[in-house]
Design an enzyme around this catalytic site. Structure first.
Site, PDB file in Angstrom:
ATOM      1  N   GLU A  37     -12.649  50.323 -25.497  1.00 17.77           N
ATOM      2  CA  GLU A  37     -11.747  49.243 -25.931  1.00 17.77           C
ATOM      3  C   GLU A  37     -10.291  49.513 -25.542  1.00 17.77           C
ATOM      4  OE1 GLU A  37     -14.140  50.623 -28.024  1.00 17.77           O
ATOM      5  OE2 GLU A  37     -15.477  48.908 -27.690  1.00 17.77           O
ATOM      6  N   ASN A  38      -9.953  50.793 -25.392  1.00 12.09           N
ATOM      7  CA  ASN A  38      -8.556  51.134 -25.061  1.00 12.09           C
ATOM      8  C   ASN A  38      -8.117  50.577 -23.701  1.00 12.09           C
ATOM      9  OD1 ASN A  38      -8.725  54.444 -26.631  1.00 12.09           O
ATOM     10  ND2 ASN A  38      -8.012  52.509 -27.489  1.00 12.09           N
ATOM     11  N   TRP A  53       3.460  58.262 -33.367  1.00 10.65           N
ATOM     12  CA  TRP A  53       4.290  59.470 -33.263  1.00 10.65           C
ATOM     13  C   TRP A  53       5.464  59.205 -32.311  1.00 10.65           C
ATOM     14  CZ3 TRP A  53       5.915  62.761 -29.400  1.00 10.65           C
ATOM     15  CH2 TRP A  53       6.355  64.049 -29.769  1.00 10.65           C
ATOM     16  N   ASP A 106      -6.106  60.439 -33.180  1.00 10.34           N
ATOM     17  CA  ASP A 106      -5.396  59.156 -33.288  1.00 10.34           C
ATOM     18  C   ASP A 106      -3.965  59.349 -33.804  1.00 10.34           C
ATOM     19  OD1 ASP A 106      -5.165  56.398 -33.066  1.00 10.34           O
ATOM     20  OD2 ASP A 106      -5.919  56.025 -35.085  1.00 10.34           O
ATOM     21  N   ARG A 117     -10.734  62.688 -38.300  1.00 10.02           N
ATOM     22  CA  ARG A 117      -9.902  61.632 -37.717  1.00 10.02           C
ATOM     23  C   ARG A 117      -8.473  61.803 -38.238  1.00 10.02           C
ATOM     24  NH1 ARG A 117     -10.826  55.472 -35.989  1.00 10.02           N
ATOM     25  NH2 ARG A 117      -8.705  55.092 -35.247  1.00 10.02           N
TER      26      ARG A 117
END
Ligand code: IPE
Ligand code: IPE
Ligand code: MG
Length: 229
Positions: free
Chosen positions: A63-64, A21, A16, A178
């Site tokens: 969900e993305n 970034w 993630d 994560r």
């Protein structure tokens, strides 16, 4: 790798922070995903080299799909092109690959390309690289129950359910990493991470390199796992 360190047999990663970034560099989110893909290739190679047996990465969630059409199509074409870019390298490294997720969401030429790549790597005996793409833990559980019922199963225990998950035959993750600062699972491997050691770090995924990986493994090696005993 220090000799006395315990190496996790299965590392799972929620990669993630690509969007942030890119945002910090005033770049489009897709540029963050491209940088994230390079990191993914690098981390997979390091894991294979140090003897990790299974690496499972969260590349795209169910969900993305609700992100902008531009971001979603950018991610899908990145995935499509990545297969051509990396397939020979995977073969050379003896890495077997498996894509897990809702195939009805992938569809079309990308799915065909994924299946062909899996086929090409099927006899590799080194690390197994499992890529969760269009993956959701709740969807996986629901499809497992449906598949089990279709196969005539009437009674369910842990082992039965495990056999119908996308991850059948793959041991549960020992270590779940994560990146990107959030401390949640976001629908990743809900069933499989029952006893995984959790490691959260603030590093954005495109900045997660060898030393960050080694720090996570070192942290893991100091944990005392009890499994409820
Ligand atoms: C993870 O990075 C990659 C995918 C979800 C595809 P994000 O795109 O979620 O990046 P942030 O969390 O917005 O920084
Ligand atoms: C999880 O990250 C999915 C992937 C890394 C592929 P998200 O960025 O989608 O998760 P949330 O929205 O912060 O929970
Ligand atoms: Mg995110």
């Amino acid at each position: 790798m220090k000799d006395n360190q315990t190496l996790p047999g299965h590392i799972a990663v929620i990669m993630d922070g690509n969007g942030r970034w890119a945002g910090k560099r005033l770049l489009p989110r897709t540029a963050g995903h491209a940088a994230g893909l390079k990191r993914f290739a690098e981390i997979a190679e390091i894991c294979s080299d140090i003897g990790v047996k299974y690496l499972t990465v969260y590349a795209f969630s169910t969900e993305n799909i609700n992100r902008s059409a531009e971001e979603v199509s950018g991610l899908f074409s990145l995935a499509y092109n990545a297969i051509d870019t990396y397939i020979e390298k995977l073969l050379k490294k003896n890495i077997r690959a498996k894509v897990i997720g809702d195939v009805s969401m992938i569809g079309g030429p990308l799915l065909q390309k994924i299946r062909a790549a899996e086929q090409k790597l099927k006899d590799c005996t080194g690390m197994t690289l499992c890529i969760a793409f269009c993956y959701g833990g709740r969807h996986e559980l629901a499809q497992a129950v449906n598949a089990a019922v279709s196969a005539g199963e009437r009674e369910f225990d842990d082992e039965t359910i495990g056999r119908y998950l996308y991850t059948a035959g793959i041991p549960d993750p020992d270590l779940l990493i994560r990146t990107g600062g959030e401390k949640r699972l976001s629908n990743f491997l809900l069933y499989q991470c029952a006893y995984s050691e959790l490691y959260f770090c603030d590093t954005l995924w495109p900045d997660f390199g060898r030393s960050e990986l080694m720090a996570a493994i070192e942290d893991y090696s100091k944990r005392k796992r009890r499994f409820g005993r």
